[in-house]
Design an enzyme around this catalytic site. Structure first.
Site, short mmCIF file in Angstrom:
data_model
loop_
_atom_site.label_atom_id
_atom_site.label_comp_id
_atom_site.label_asym_id
_atom_site.label_seq_id
_atom_site.Cartn_x
_atom_site.Cartn_y
_atom_site.Cartn_z
N TYR A 24 0.84 -1.20 0.00
CA TYR A 24 0.00 0.00 0.00
C TYR A 24 0.87 1.25 0.00
CZ TYR A 24 -3.39 3.48 1.45
OH TYR A 24 -4.19 4.59 1.52
N HIS A 27 0.10 7.78 -1.15
CA HIS A 27 0.00 8.98 -1.97
C HIS A 27 0.48 8.72 -3.38
CE1 HIS A 27 -0.36 11.11 1.85
NE2 HIS A 27 0.71 10.46 2.25
N ASP A 28 0.01 9.56 -4.30
CA ASP A 28 0.65 9.64 -5.59
C ASP A 28 1.39 10.98 -5.61
OD1 ASP A 28 -1.04 11.76 -7.11
OD2 ASP A 28 -2.53 10.34 -6.35
N ASP A 67 4.33 5.21 -20.27
CA ASP A 67 3.19 6.06 -19.88
C ASP A 67 3.42 6.65 -18.50
OD1 ASP A 67 0.68 7.24 -20.28
OD2 ASP A 67 -0.34 5.60 -19.25
#
Length: 93
Positions: A24, A27-28, A67
């Site tokens: 987990y 944050h991004d 990407d």
């Protein structure tokens, strides 16, 4: 990012469906940047180094992300509460 578990179940039409469960990350990178958090120089250097080392490791193995972004359309540079950075969403690599 560590793979924690693989969960199998039976989906529609009797097909086997599986879900990969990873570490987990809270944050991004975009979310942190949008919250006006002032990063110290050492934190910026650490995050950038982790990103460059991660990309170099992928490239050494013949993988190209293709990407990589930290944008509203789907951030895939993740950061956990310990300041560890992960490159996510390798579906097309």
């Amino acid at each position: 990012v560590g793979l924690r578990d693989v969960v199998y179940t039976q989906g529609d039409g009797g097909r086997c469906v599986f879900v990969l469960v990873f570490d987990y990350y809270e944050h991004d990178l975009l979310g942190l940047l949008q919250n006006s958090i002032m990063f110290g120089k050492s934190v910026v250097k650490s995050l950038f180094k982790q990103l460059v080392v991660g990309l170099a490791s992928m490239h050494e193995r013949g993988m190209v992300h293709g990407d990589l972004k930290s944008s509203l359309t789907g951030a895939n540079v993740l950061v956990n509460k310990n300041g560890d950075l992960a490159i996510a969403d390798l579906g097309l690599s």
